[in-house]
Design a protein around this motif. Sequence first.
Motif, mmCIF file in Angstrom:
data_model
loop_
_atom_site.group_PDB
_atom_site.id
_atom_site.type_symbol
_atom_site.label_atom_id
_atom_site.label_comp_id
_atom_site.label_asym_id
_atom_site.label_seq_id
_atom_site.Cartn_x
_atom_site.Cartn_y
_atom_site.Cartn_z
ATOM 1 N N ALA A 36 32.699 26.064 54.043
ATOM 2 C CA ALA A 36 32.135 25.447 52.848
ATOM 3 C C ALA A 36 31.616 26.502 51.876
ATOM 4 C CB ALA A 36 31.006 24.505 53.258
ATOM 5 N N GLN A 37 32.282 27.642 51.821
ATOM 6 C CA GLN A 37 31.851 28.700 50.924
ATOM 7 C C GLN A 37 32.083 28.285 49.476
ATOM 8 O OE1 GLN A 37 30.678 29.936 53.902
ATOM 9 N NE2 GLN A 37 30.515 31.759 52.695
ATOM 10 N N ALA A 38 31.261 28.803 48.601
ATOM 11 C CA ALA A 38 31.426 28.535 47.176
ATOM 12 C C ALA A 38 32.660 29.264 46.678
ATOM 13 C CB ALA A 38 30.188 29.020 46.430
ATOM 14 N N SER A 39 33.403 28.630 45.781
ATOM 15 C CA SER A 39 34.529 29.287 45.133
ATOM 16 C C SER A 39 34.075 29.635 43.730
ATOM 17 C CB SER A 39 35.744 28.374 45.114
ATOM 18 O OG SER A 39 36.844 29.062 44.570
ATOM 19 N N ASN A 40 33.774 30.896 43.529
ATOM 20 C CA ASN A 40 33.239 31.378 42.269
ATOM 21 C C ASN A 40 34.393 31.881 41.414
ATOM 22 O OD1 ASN A 40 30.284 31.222 43.074
ATOM 23 N ND2 ASN A 40 31.157 32.461 44.702
ATOM 24 N N THR A 41 34.782 31.088 40.411
ATOM 25 C CA THR A 41 35.949 31.428 39.595
ATOM 26 C C THR A 41 35.612 32.342 38.429
ATOM 27 O OG1 THR A 41 35.683 29.407 38.309
ATOM 28 C CG2 THR A 41 37.170 29.306 40.212
ATOM 29 N N GLU A 42 34.346 32.461 38.093
ATOM 30 C CA GLU A 42 33.905 33.380 37.036
ATOM 31 C C GLU A 42 33.168 34.544 37.696
ATOM 32 O OE1 GLU A 42 34.576 32.914 33.740
ATOM 33 O OE2 GLU A 42 35.702 31.135 34.344
ATOM 34 N N PHE A 43 33.249 35.709 37.075
ATOM 35 C CA PHE A 43 32.528 36.858 37.616
ATOM 36 C C PHE A 43 31.028 36.617 37.576
ATOM 37 C CE2 PHE A 43 36.428 39.366 37.081
ATOM 38 C CZ PHE A 43 36.390 40.106 38.256
ATOM 39 N N LYS A 48 25.167 42.155 50.717
ATOM 40 C CA LYS A 48 26.171 41.450 51.520
ATOM 41 C C LYS A 48 26.458 40.037 51.013
ATOM 42 C CE LYS A 48 27.485 43.509 54.849
ATOM 43 N NZ LYS A 48 27.072 43.818 56.127
ATOM 44 N N PHE A 49 27.639 39.548 51.419
ATOM 45 C CA PHE A 49 28.116 38.209 51.107
ATOM 46 C C PHE A 49 28.637 37.585 52.398
ATOM 47 C CE2 PHE A 49 28.584 40.872 47.436
ATOM 48 C CZ PHE A 49 28.133 40.097 46.389
ATOM 49 N N ALA A 50 28.377 36.286 52.601
ATOM 50 C CA ALA A 50 28.946 35.550 53.734
ATOM 51 C C ALA A 50 30.310 35.031 53.299
ATOM 52 C CB ALA A 50 28.046 34.391 54.130
ATOM 53 N N MET A 51 31.330 35.320 54.121
ATOM 54 C CA MET A 51 32.692 34.893 53.783
ATOM 55 C C MET A 51 33.401 34.396 55.038
ATOM 56 S SD MET A 51 33.762 38.092 51.295
ATOM 57 C CE MET A 51 35.345 37.384 50.818
ATOM 58 N N PRO A 52 34.155 33.289 54.910
ATOM 59 C CA PRO A 52 34.969 32.853 56.044
ATOM 60 C C PRO A 52 36.214 33.735 56.159
ATOM 61 C CG PRO A 52 35.319 31.388 54.193
ATOM 62 C CD PRO A 52 34.249 32.365 53.778
ATOM 63 N N GLN A 53 36.879 33.643 57.294
ATOM 64 C CA GLN A 53 38.113 34.400 57.483
ATOM 65 C C GLN A 53 39.127 34.036 56.396
ATOM 66 O OE1 GLN A 53 40.208 33.721 61.206
ATOM 67 N NE2 GLN A 53 41.052 35.790 61.142
ATOM 68 N N TYR A 54 39.778 35.039 55.862
ATOM 69 C CA TYR A 54 40.817 34.953 54.821
ATOM 70 C C TYR A 54 40.290 34.604 53.430
ATOM 71 C CZ TYR A 54 43.704 34.920 59.008
ATOM 72 O OH TYR A 54 44.255 35.210 60.217
ATOM 73 N N ALA A 55 38.965 34.538 53.257
ATOM 74 C CA ALA A 55 38.421 34.322 51.915
ATOM 75 C C ALA A 55 38.667 35.582 51.093
ATOM 76 C CB ALA A 55 36.931 34.013 51.982
ATOM 77 N N LYS A 56 38.877 35.393 49.802
ATOM 78 C CA LYS A 56 39.198 36.514 48.921
ATOM 79 C C LYS A 56 38.041 36.776 47.963
ATOM 80 C CE LYS A 56 42.464 38.071 45.456
ATOM 81 N NZ LYS A 56 43.595 37.762 44.626
ATOM 82 N N MET A 57 37.814 38.059 47.687
ATOM 83 C CA MET A 57 36.811 38.463 46.705
ATOM 84 C C MET A 57 37.427 39.518 45.795
ATOM 85 S SD MET A 57 33.159 40.433 47.158
ATOM 86 C CE MET A 57 32.190 38.999 47.598
ATOM 87 N N THR A 58 37.214 39.354 44.487
ATOM 88 C CA THR A 58 37.577 40.363 43.505
ATOM 89 C C THR A 58 36.270 40.981 43.048
ATOM 90 O OG1 THR A 58 39.488 39.069 42.825
ATOM 91 C CG2 THR A 58 38.740 40.774 41.294
ATOM 92 N N TYR A 59 36.232 42.311 42.917
ATOM 93 C CA TYR A 59 34.982 42.971 42.593
ATOM 94 C C TYR A 59 35.194 44.162 41.662
ATOM 95 C CZ TYR A 59 36.656 46.350 45.942
ATOM 96 O OH TYR A 59 37.438 47.267 46.590
ATOM 97 N N VAL A 115 23.237 49.990 40.100
ATOM 98 C CA VAL A 115 24.632 49.597 40.279
ATOM 99 C C VAL A 115 24.799 48.227 39.644
ATOM 100 C CG1 VAL A 115 26.428 48.996 41.953
ATOM 101 C CG2 VAL A 115 24.810 50.830 42.470
ATOM 102 N N GLN A 116 25.792 48.099 38.777
ATOM 103 C CA GLN A 116 26.136 46.785 38.230
ATOM 104 C C GLN A 116 27.367 46.312 39.007
ATOM 105 O OE1 GLN A 116 27.718 46.413 34.193
ATOM 106 N NE2 GLN A 116 26.495 44.564 33.954
ATOM 107 N N LEU A 117 27.197 45.246 39.781
ATOM 108 C CA LEU A 117 28.245 44.697 40.635
ATOM 109 C C LEU A 117 28.697 43.367 40.049
ATOM 110 C CD1 LEU A 117 29.861 44.491 43.333
ATOM 111 C CD2 LEU A 117 27.789 43.509 44.350
ATOM 112 N N GLN A 118 30.015 43.224 39.860
ATOM 113 C CA GLN A 118 30.582 41.956 39.408
ATOM 114 C C GLN A 118 31.527 41.470 40.492
ATOM 115 O OE1 GLN A 118 32.269 43.155 35.559
ATOM 116 N NE2 GLN A 118 30.627 41.981 34.602
ATOM 117 N N VAL A 119 31.345 40.207 40.900
ATOM 118 C CA VAL A 119 32.163 39.631 41.962
ATOM 119 C C VAL A 119 32.606 38.225 41.600
ATOM 120 C CG1 VAL A 119 31.153 40.984 43.844
ATOM 121 C CG2 VAL A 119 30.090 38.834 43.184
#
Length: 176
Positions: free
Chosen positions: A65-72, A88-99, A161-165
């Motif tokens: 039930a992870q959030a799907s964040n479509t905007e940075f 850190k970020f909680a992610m299920p297996q095979y979840a994708k992150m762009t950073y 550090v400015q982090l965008q995800v």
Amino acid sequence: MQHTVSTKTLVKASVSATVVAAIALVTFILPAEYNIDPTGVGQKLGLTSIAQAAEADGAVAVTGAQASNTEFQTIEVVVPAGRGVEYKFAMPQYAKMTYEWMTDGDALYFDLHGEPEGDTTGYFESYTIATSNEMKGSFTAPFAGSHGWYWKNKTDKPIAVQLQVKGQYEVIGLKQ
């Protein structure tokens, strides 16, 4: 005529084979299979499109039930002088992150890594270890758990550090 192979030759061959395998893993296999491209070579060779096509076709399902964040989402992390912090970020297996992240100046030592959900042994898997003042890319979580960055500031002044995800994750946040 019989040839004998010395231990030194066997060690050299083993080390060479390991180096070639590691290069192949980082350069070809991770981009094509998991859309993890720490070097950027996979994208230039068109290998990341293979993993992206598999995701689009539904071959890789994102569970949980992870959030799907479509905007940075922009997050600022300050790394104190002479110290390290983890975000850190909680992610299920095979979840994708762009950073994408960048510092306000000096380079930081960093380790992009993940820790399996429920593991109590202290095990973690590093995806990229380097020193830089910026990095951008994407990765697919190879296992469910917490994934993110450890940054170490070796200077005598704080570094921001400015982090965008964006992607499928829930923010765990700063761990010091």
